[in-house]
Design an enzyme around this catalytic site. Structure first.
Site, PDB file in Angstrom:
ATOM      1  N   PRO A 207     102.329  36.373  49.274  1.00 33.92           N
ATOM      2  CA  PRO A 207     102.850  36.630  50.613  1.00 33.92           C
ATOM      3  C   PRO A 207     104.555  36.772  50.544  1.00 33.92           C
ATOM      4  O   PRO A 207     105.096  36.057  50.698  1.00 33.92           O
ATOM      5  CB  PRO A 207     102.617  35.360  51.050  1.00 33.92           C
ATOM      6  CG  PRO A 207     102.290  34.243  49.887  1.00 33.92           C
ATOM      7  CD  PRO A 207     101.719  35.210  48.895  1.00 33.92           C
ATOM      8  N   CYS A 208     104.675  37.969  50.056  1.00 36.10           N
ATOM      9  CA  CYS A 208     106.270  38.336  50.062  1.00 36.10           C
ATOM     10  C   CYS A 208     106.920  38.157  51.199  1.00 36.10           C
ATOM     11  O   CYS A 208     108.285  38.275  51.379  1.00 36.10           O
ATOM     12  CB  CYS A 208     106.287  39.796  49.332  1.00 36.10           C
ATOM     13  SG  CYS A 208     105.737  41.001  49.946  1.00 36.10           S
TER      14      CYS A 208
END
Length: 172
Positions: free
Chosen positions: A142-143
């Site tokens: 989850p950048c």
């Protein structure tokens, strides 16, 4: 034979989500090779490291647990993505940084500076940002949970409106 032709074919599926079409590519073991808010599997295939990039993509209606996790996440189960295995290849820092990103909790974004620190290289803010930019497995790594120090969103491969939607979804 080049590395691109050694790797087995990958399966993909595109799902409708509230944030737009989402496609995931998985290997024969069901590990996510690439994913993101696009309906174009070739766009995602190009993000995969050449040593594991599949030569062939096969459309599927469902990817089983991966498709369920995508649907469940977008429906509000923010932990649904945590159990999905991801396979990305790069150097030691990027691989480590991607592992660290998977531990950033939903609803509690970190700054690029904080991300560099928790990745073990506090002076490497640009390297931390690069880890986000080179991440092929959006959502599962989850950048989108990394923002600028001033609270602004920074960048996101799939556009800032989707990043904003994800952060709002996770903070609800």
């Amino acid at each position: 034979m080049s590395p691109e032709t050694i790797y087995a074919p990958a399966d993909y599926a595109t799902l409708s989500t509230p944030a737009g079409p989402f496609t995931a590519l998985v290997d024969a073991d069901g590990m996510v090779l690439a994913s993101g808010w696009t309906a174009d599997p070739e766009e995602l295939r190009a993000l995969i490291h050449p040593s594991i990039r599949p030569a062939e993509l096969r459309a599927r209606d469902s990817l089983g647990a991966v498709s369920r996790a995508i649907t469940d996440y977008h429906a509000g189960d923010l932990t649904a993505i945590d159990a999905i295995t991801v396979h990305q290849v790069s150097g030691p820092f990027l691989t480590h940084a991607w592992d660290i990103l998977r531990k950033v909790p939903a609803g509690d974004p970190v700054t690029y500076t904080d991300f560099a620190t928790i990745s073990g290289r506090p002076a490497a803010t640009r390297a931390a940002a690069n880890a986000c930019a080179r991440n092929a497995a959006a959502l599962f790594v989850p950048c989108h949970r990394v923002i600028r120090t001033d609270g602004s969103l920074g960048g996101f491969r799939y556009g800032l409106p989707i990043k904003r939607w994800l952060l709002d979804h996770e903070s609800a």
